[in-house]
Design a protein around this motif. Structure first.
Motif, PDB file in Angstrom:
ATOM      1  N   PRO A   1      18.137  19.488  -9.366  1.00  0.00           N
ATOM      2  CA  PRO A   1      17.261  19.281  -8.205  1.00  0.00           C
ATOM      3  C   PRO A   1      17.160  17.831  -7.771  1.00  0.00           C
ATOM      4  N   VAL A   2      17.098  16.905  -8.717  1.00  0.00           N
ATOM      5  CA  VAL A   2      16.945  15.504  -8.327  1.00  0.00           C
ATOM      6  C   VAL A   2      18.211  14.998  -7.655  1.00  0.00           C
ATOM      7  N   ALA A   3      19.354  15.396  -8.176  1.00  0.00           N
ATOM      8  CA  ALA A   3      20.617  14.946  -7.586  1.00  0.00           C
ATOM      9  C   ALA A   3      20.775  15.460  -6.162  1.00  0.00           C
ATOM     10  N   ARG A   4      20.172  16.613  -5.859  1.00  0.00           N
ATOM     11  CA  ARG A   4      20.297  17.209  -4.531  1.00  0.00           C
ATOM     12  C   ARG A   4      19.233  16.709  -3.559  1.00  0.00           C
ATOM     13  N   ASN A   5      18.325  15.882  -4.062  1.00  0.00           N
ATOM     14  CA  ASN A   5      17.236  15.376  -3.234  1.00  0.00           C
ATOM     15  C   ASN A   5      17.788  14.520  -2.098  1.00  0.00           C
ATOM     16  N   ALA A   6      17.415  14.833  -0.876  1.00  0.00           N
ATOM     17  CA  ALA A   6      17.949  14.124   0.283  1.00  0.00           C
ATOM     18  C   ALA A   6      17.547  12.658   0.311  1.00  0.00           C
ATOM     19  N   LEU A   7      16.501  12.297  -0.442  1.00  0.00           N
ATOM     20  CA  LEU A   7      16.061  10.906  -0.453  1.00  0.00           C
ATOM     21  C   LEU A   7      17.023  10.015  -1.227  1.00  0.00           C
ATOM     22  N   LEU A   8      17.886  10.612  -2.029  1.00  0.00           N
ATOM     23  CA  LEU A   8      18.852   9.838  -2.793  1.00  0.00           C
ATOM     24  C   LEU A   8      20.120   9.640  -1.974  1.00  0.00           C
ATOM     25  N   GLY A   9      20.565   8.420  -1.908  1.00  0.00           N
ATOM     26  CA  GLY A   9      21.778   8.126  -1.159  1.00  0.00           C
ATOM     27  C   GLY A   9      23.027   8.496  -1.937  1.00  0.00           C
ATOM     28  N   PRO A  10      24.184   8.489  -1.284  1.00  0.00           N
ATOM     29  CA  PRO A  10      25.444   8.899  -1.929  1.00  0.00           C
ATOM     30  C   PRO A  10      25.870   7.978  -3.066  1.00  0.00           C
ATOM     31  N   LYS A  11      25.320   6.769  -3.121  1.00  0.00           N
ATOM     32  CA  LYS A  11      25.711   5.829  -4.173  1.00  0.00           C
ATOM     33  C   LYS A  11      24.658   5.713  -5.277  1.00  0.00           C
ATOM     34  N   SER A  12      23.708   6.624  -5.283  1.00  0.00           N
ATOM     35  CA  SER A  12      22.671   6.588  -6.313  1.00  0.00           C
ATOM     36  C   SER A  12      23.294   6.760  -7.700  1.00  0.00           C
ATOM     37  N   LYS A  13      22.823   5.968  -8.648  1.00  0.00           N
ATOM     38  CA  LYS A  13      23.387   5.979  -9.991  1.00  0.00           C
ATOM     39  C   LYS A  13      22.377   6.527 -10.993  1.00  0.00           C
ATOM     40  N   LEU A  14      22.884   7.345 -11.912  1.00  0.00           N
ATOM     41  CA  LEU A  14      22.069   7.823 -13.018  1.00  0.00           C
ATOM     42  C   LEU A  14      22.208   6.824 -14.161  1.00  0.00           C
ATOM     43  N   VAL A  15      21.081   6.313 -14.645  1.00  0.00           N
ATOM     44  CA  VAL A  15      21.119   5.258 -15.662  1.00  0.00           C
ATOM     45  C   VAL A  15      20.186   5.604 -16.824  1.00  0.00           C
ATOM     46  N   LEU A  16      20.448   5.002 -17.956  1.00  0.00           N
ATOM     47  CA  LEU A  16      19.533   5.077 -19.097  1.00  0.00           C
ATOM     48  C   LEU A  16      18.490   4.000 -18.873  1.00  0.00           C
ATOM     49  N   ASP A  17      17.347   4.400 -18.326  1.00  0.00           N
ATOM     50  CA  ASP A  17      16.368   3.391 -17.902  1.00  0.00           C
ATOM     51  C   ASP A  17      15.335   3.065 -18.969  1.00  0.00           C
ATOM     52  N   LYS A  18      15.265   3.864 -20.042  1.00  0.00           N
ATOM     53  CA  LYS A  18      14.329   3.530 -21.120  1.00  0.00           C
ATOM     54  C   LYS A  18      14.834   4.136 -22.424  1.00  0.00           C
ATOM     55  N   LEU A  19      14.759   3.334 -23.480  1.00  0.00           N
ATOM     56  CA  LEU A  19      15.216   3.747 -24.800  1.00  0.00           C
ATOM     57  C   LEU A  19      14.249   3.139 -25.819  1.00  0.00           C
ATOM     58  N   TRP A  20      13.758   3.951 -26.757  1.00  0.00           N
ATOM     59  CA  TRP A  20      12.801   3.405 -27.713  1.00  0.00           C
ATOM     60  C   TRP A  20      12.887   4.147 -29.052  1.00  0.00           C
ATOM     61  N   VAL A  21      12.360   3.503 -30.092  1.00  0.00           N
ATOM     62  CA  VAL A  21      12.320   4.089 -31.426  1.00  0.00           C
ATOM     63  C   VAL A  21      10.862   4.358 -31.798  1.00  0.00           C
ATOM     64  N   ASN A  22      10.609   5.518 -32.398  1.00  0.00           N
ATOM     65  CA  ASN A  22       9.266   5.914 -32.827  1.00  0.00           C
ATOM     66  C   ASN A  22       9.163   5.900 -34.349  1.00  0.00           C
ATOM     67  N   TYR A  23       8.046   5.368 -34.837  1.00  0.00           N
ATOM     68  CA  TYR A  23       7.726   5.425 -36.264  1.00  0.00           C
ATOM     69  C   TYR A  23       6.456   6.259 -36.407  1.00  0.00           C
ATOM     70  N   GLN A  24       6.603   7.442 -36.973  1.00  0.00           N
ATOM     71  CA  GLN A  24       5.474   8.355 -37.133  1.00  0.00           C
ATOM     72  C   GLN A  24       5.179   8.524 -38.616  1.00  0.00           C
ATOM     73  N   TYR A  25       3.920   8.263 -39.012  1.00  0.00           N
ATOM     74  CA  TYR A  25       3.498   8.407 -40.402  1.00  0.00           C
ATOM     75  C   TYR A  25       2.652   9.667 -40.563  1.00  0.00           C
ATOM     76  N   LYS A  26       2.378  10.018 -41.818  1.00  0.00           N
ATOM     77  CA  LYS A  26       1.657  11.268 -42.103  1.00  0.00           C
ATOM     78  C   LYS A  26       0.331  11.324 -41.344  1.00  0.00           C
ATOM     79  N   THR A  27       0.005  12.489 -40.911  1.00  0.00           N
ATOM     80  CA  THR A  27      -1.169  12.865 -40.104  1.00  0.00           C
ATOM     81  C   THR A  27      -1.061  12.436 -38.645  1.00  0.00           C
ATOM     82  N   GLU A  28      -0.064  11.631 -38.276  1.00  0.00           N
ATOM     83  CA  GLU A  28       0.108  11.231 -36.874  1.00  0.00           C
ATOM     84  C   GLU A  28       0.851  12.319 -36.115  1.00  0.00           C
TER      85      GLU A  28
END
Length: 215
Positions: free
Chosen positions: A84-111
């Motif tokens: 659906p997003v790729a077909r959105n008319a608001l996106l131009g023909p040169k719109s690029k799909l990018v990795l815009d956020k990357l993160w690491v999670n540290y989860q401990y017990k009970t979290e």
């Protein structure tokens, strides 16, 4: 009488066992983030966990090696065959799909990480370290006399609506055997992570979002 079962399409997700080269690279950028004291992302995320640190995809290695082929595969095999997003008319023909956020999670017990979705078009989660096993957690006394399907300790879970509007779940009962596994899914697919107990070691996972940059 002739009966034909019709199953309406539902967007799926991908489960991927990553190659060791990719796993080594992910640990490398985690180490780099610690040395460089990268930004703490907790204020931007919903997780009720100890620490979330932004990562840098050096030379776009992960995006090119993993994300690009998975995007192609998902679009070719997804039952709805839509983006659906790729077909959105608001996106131009040169719109690029990018990795815009990357993160690491540290989860401990009970979290835990409550039910939520992500920004962008596609998202992913990668389990790098799982210091517990669901089979051990289910033996804790609070789970006596419970059905296995109702024991959520330590699970990663997707939530979606079926064709009648009912809420359904797809759970991963996490254990060390799933270290190195990635799930790749539409960003708006809701998911959560339940708390675990007993061990003092953290569960370490990586998450990311893929979004379009307007042309």
């Amino acid at each position: 009488m002739e009966v034909t079962k019709i199953s309406p399409p539902v967007s799926g997700f991908l489960q991927v066992r990553l190659d060791q080269e990719i796993i080594d690279y992910l640990w490398k950028i985690i180490d780099t983030s610690q040395k460089n004291k990268n930004k703490n992302a907790k204020g931007e995320l919903i997780g009720n966990i100890s620490k979330s640190i932004l990562l840098e995809d050096i030379d776009s290695f992960f995006f090119k090696s993993v994300c690009v082929p998975l995007i192609k595969y998902y679009r070719e095999t997804n039952i709805t065959r839509t983006d659906p997003v790729a077909r959105n008319a608001l996106l131009g023909p040169k719109s690029k799909l990018v990795l815009d956020k990357l993160w690491v999670n540290y989860q401990y017990k009970t979290e835990f990480n409550p039910y939520h979705d992500h920004s962008g078009v596609y998202s992913f989660a990668i389990w790098l370290k799982i210091p517990y096993g669901w089979l051990d957690l289910k033996k804790l006394p609070q789970y006596n006399d419970m059905n296995d399907d109702d024991i959520k300790a330590g699970c990663f879970e997707f939530e979606y609506n079926d064709s009648l509007g009912g809420v359904q779940n797809y759970s991963y009962r996490l254990s060390p055997e799933l270290e190195g596994v990635m799930v790749f899914f539409p960003a708006k697919l809701r998911h959560c992570v339940y708390p675990f107990y007993e061990t003092d070691e953290p569960r370490i996972s990586i998450a990311g979002n893929l979004s379009y940059l307007p042309s």
